[in-house]
Design a protein around this motif. Structure first.
Motif, short mmCIF file in Angstrom:
data_model
loop_
_atom_site.label_atom_id
_atom_site.label_comp_id
_atom_site.label_asym_id
_atom_site.label_seq_id
_atom_site.Cartn_x
_atom_site.Cartn_y
_atom_site.Cartn_z
N ALA A 80 19.78 -11.44 4.08
CA ALA A 80 18.52 -11.18 4.78
C ALA A 80 18.13 -9.71 4.69
O ALA A 80 16.95 -9.37 4.56
N THR A 81 19.12 -8.83 4.73
CA THR A 81 18.85 -7.39 4.62
C THR A 81 18.35 -7.04 3.23
O THR A 81 17.44 -6.22 3.07
N ILE A 82 18.94 -7.66 2.20
CA ILE A 82 18.48 -7.43 0.83
C ILE A 82 17.00 -7.81 0.69
O ILE A 82 16.19 -7.06 0.14
N ALA A 83 16.66 -9.00 1.19
CA ALA A 83 15.27 -9.46 1.10
C ALA A 83 14.32 -8.55 1.87
O ALA A 83 13.23 -8.22 1.40
N ARG A 84 14.75 -8.12 3.04
CA ARG A 84 13.92 -7.25 3.88
C ARG A 84 13.68 -5.90 3.22
O ARG A 84 12.55 -5.42 3.15
N LEU A 85 14.75 -5.28 2.72
CA LEU A 85 14.63 -3.97 2.08
C LEU A 85 13.86 -4.05 0.77
O LEU A 85 13.14 -3.12 0.41
N GLY A 86 14.02 -5.18 0.05
CA GLY A 86 13.28 -5.34 -1.20
C GLY A 86 11.78 -5.35 -0.98
O GLY A 86 11.02 -4.83 -1.80
N LYS A 87 11.35 -5.90 0.14
CA LYS A 87 9.92 -5.97 0.44
C LYS A 87 9.38 -4.68 1.05
O LYS A 87 8.25 -4.29 0.81
N THR A 88 10.19 -4.01 1.87
CA THR A 88 9.71 -2.83 2.59
C THR A 88 9.84 -1.54 1.79
O THR A 88 9.06 -0.60 1.97
N THR A 89 10.83 -1.46 0.89
CA THR A 89 11.05 -0.22 0.14
C THR A 89 10.42 -0.24 -1.25
O THR A 89 10.18 0.82 -1.84
N GLY A 90 10.20 -1.45 -1.79
CA GLY A 90 9.66 -1.54 -3.14
C GLY A 90 10.69 -1.33 -4.22
O GLY A 90 10.35 -1.25 -5.41
N LEU A 91 11.96 -1.23 -3.86
CA LEU A 91 13.02 -1.05 -4.84
C LEU A 91 13.23 -2.32 -5.66
O LEU A 91 13.08 -3.43 -5.15
N SER A 92 13.59 -2.14 -6.92
CA SER A 92 13.91 -3.28 -7.76
C SER A 92 15.30 -3.80 -7.40
O SER A 92 16.02 -3.19 -6.60
N SER A 93 15.68 -4.91 -8.01
CA SER A 93 17.02 -5.47 -7.75
C SER A 93 18.11 -4.49 -8.15
O SER A 93 19.10 -4.32 -7.45
N PHE A 94 17.89 -3.81 -9.31
CA PHE A 94 18.88 -2.83 -9.75
C PHE A 94 18.93 -1.64 -8.79
O PHE A 94 20.01 -1.09 -8.51
N GLY A 95 17.78 -1.21 -8.28
CA GLY A 95 17.73 -0.11 -7.32
C GLY A 95 18.46 -0.44 -6.03
O GLY A 95 19.18 0.39 -5.47
N LEU A 96 18.28 -1.67 -5.57
CA LEU A 96 18.98 -2.11 -4.36
C LEU A 96 20.49 -2.15 -4.59
O LEU A 96 21.27 -1.76 -3.71
N MET A 97 20.90 -2.62 -5.77
CA MET A 97 22.33 -2.64 -6.10
C MET A 97 22.90 -1.22 -6.13
O MET A 97 24.01 -0.98 -5.65
N TRP A 98 22.14 -0.28 -6.68
CA TRP A 98 22.59 1.10 -6.79
C TRP A 98 22.80 1.70 -5.39
O TRP A 98 23.83 2.31 -5.11
N CYS A 99 21.82 1.49 -4.51
CA CYS A 99 21.94 2.00 -3.14
C CYS A 99 23.09 1.34 -2.39
O CYS A 99 23.82 1.99 -1.63
N ASN A 100 23.25 0.04 -2.63
CA ASN A 100 24.33 -0.69 -1.99
C ASN A 100 25.70 -0.13 -2.42
O ASN A 100 26.60 0.03 -1.59
N GLY A 101 25.82 0.20 -3.71
CA GLY A 101 27.07 0.77 -4.21
C GLY A 101 27.35 2.15 -3.63
O GLY A 101 28.49 2.47 -3.29
N LEU A 102 26.31 2.96 -3.51
CA LEU A 102 26.48 4.31 -2.96
C LEU A 102 26.92 4.27 -1.50
O LEU A 102 27.72 5.10 -1.04
N ILE A 103 26.39 3.31 -0.75
CA ILE A 103 26.72 3.21 0.67
C ILE A 103 28.10 2.59 0.88
O ILE A 103 28.90 3.06 1.70
N CYS A 104 28.37 1.51 0.14
CA CYS A 104 29.61 0.76 0.36
C CYS A 104 30.81 1.34 -0.37
O CYS A 104 31.95 1.09 0.04
N GLY A 105 30.59 2.07 -1.45
CA GLY A 105 31.69 2.62 -2.23
C GLY A 105 32.67 3.46 -1.42
O GLY A 105 33.88 3.20 -1.44
N PRO A 106 32.18 4.47 -0.69
CA PRO A 106 33.11 5.29 0.12
C PRO A 106 33.86 4.47 1.16
O PRO A 106 35.06 4.69 1.38
N ALA A 107 33.17 3.53 1.81
CA ALA A 107 33.82 2.69 2.83
C ALA A 107 34.91 1.84 2.19
O ALA A 107 36.00 1.65 2.76
N LEU A 108 34.65 1.33 0.99
CA LEU A 108 35.64 0.51 0.28
C LEU A 108 36.86 1.34 -0.09
O LEU A 108 38.01 0.87 0.03
#
Length: 213
Positions: A80-108
């Motif tokens: 649901a967050t992916i769908a929400r951010l995709g509509k509100t930010t205008g980021l492409s699928s690859f852009g969303l994946m990139w941001c997701n990796g930057l945020i989750c990478g350090p936590a992982l």
């Protein structure tokens, strides 16, 4: 992966199909999205099938089941967050994946250090084996393709559609789980439950493809 230790593969797949229920709730909370009666009916079939399939599961493990349910909730919020951010930010699928990796990478990485997984990986006896590295490389490529299609399908269609697609894919998972891994005695009640779950997913897919949902 932690839940697999306490739940056999076919039952894990069955419980994971209840993610659609949590996805409906999360979509309504986050985006206020209300679904039609046919959609609710197909979701109801899936839930009914899951409960019937697990009615006589004597291998019940509370911890395993709890982890699967927690995974379902987090998956629903994630999609649901992916769908929400995709509509509100205008980021492409690859852009969303990139941001997701930057945020989750350090936590992982922190979790890998804290749990000792990083140390185990560094002392893995076949770490520098060419065969192992090739397999890991192909695994990473497949993981990238899988995640990209999940992000793309979720943003283009909806979180619920993505969840339904995963349910249809589970036909093969259940069959291979029964044939190769075992752990679940043959039971007609389980077969009926599995059939109802796949029927619900199929009806949703049919309605979606024909523009009726």
């Amino acid at each position: 992966m932690a839940s697999i230790r306490g739940v056999n593969v076919p039952m894990y797949t069955t419980l994971r199909r209840t993610t659609v229920f949590f996805t409906l709730i999360v979509e309504y909370i986050i985006a206020g999205h209300k679904h039609s009666v046919p959609v609710l009916g197909s979701v109801g079939l899936i839930l009914l099938g899951a409960f019937i399939a697990g009615a006589r599961d004597f291998s019940f493990d509370l911890q395993g089941y709890s982890i699967v349910i927690l995974s379902n909730v987090t998956t629903a919020v994630y999609l649901a967050t992916i769908a929400r951010l995709g509509k509100t930010t205008g980021l492409s699928s690859f852009g969303l994946m990139w941001c997701n990796g930057l945020i989750c990478g350090p936590a992982l990485m922190l979790w890998a250090f804290a749990s000792g997984d990083f140390d185990k990986a560094m002392h893995f006896p076949f770490l520098y084996s060419a065969d192992f590295q090739v397999v890991v490389l192909f695994s990473c490529i497949l993981a990238f393709c899988l995640n990209y299609t999940i992000f793309l399908n979720t943003t283009v269609n909806s979180p619920l559609t993505q969840t339904m697609c995963g349910n249809i894919k589970d036909i093969g998972t259940v069959l291979f789980g029964w044939l190769w891994f075992g752990g679940l005695p043959f039971d007609w009640l389980n077969v009926v439950g599995q059939f109802l779950g796949f029927l619900g997913s199929g009806l949703y897919a049919y309605g979606k493809l024909n523009g009726k949902l």
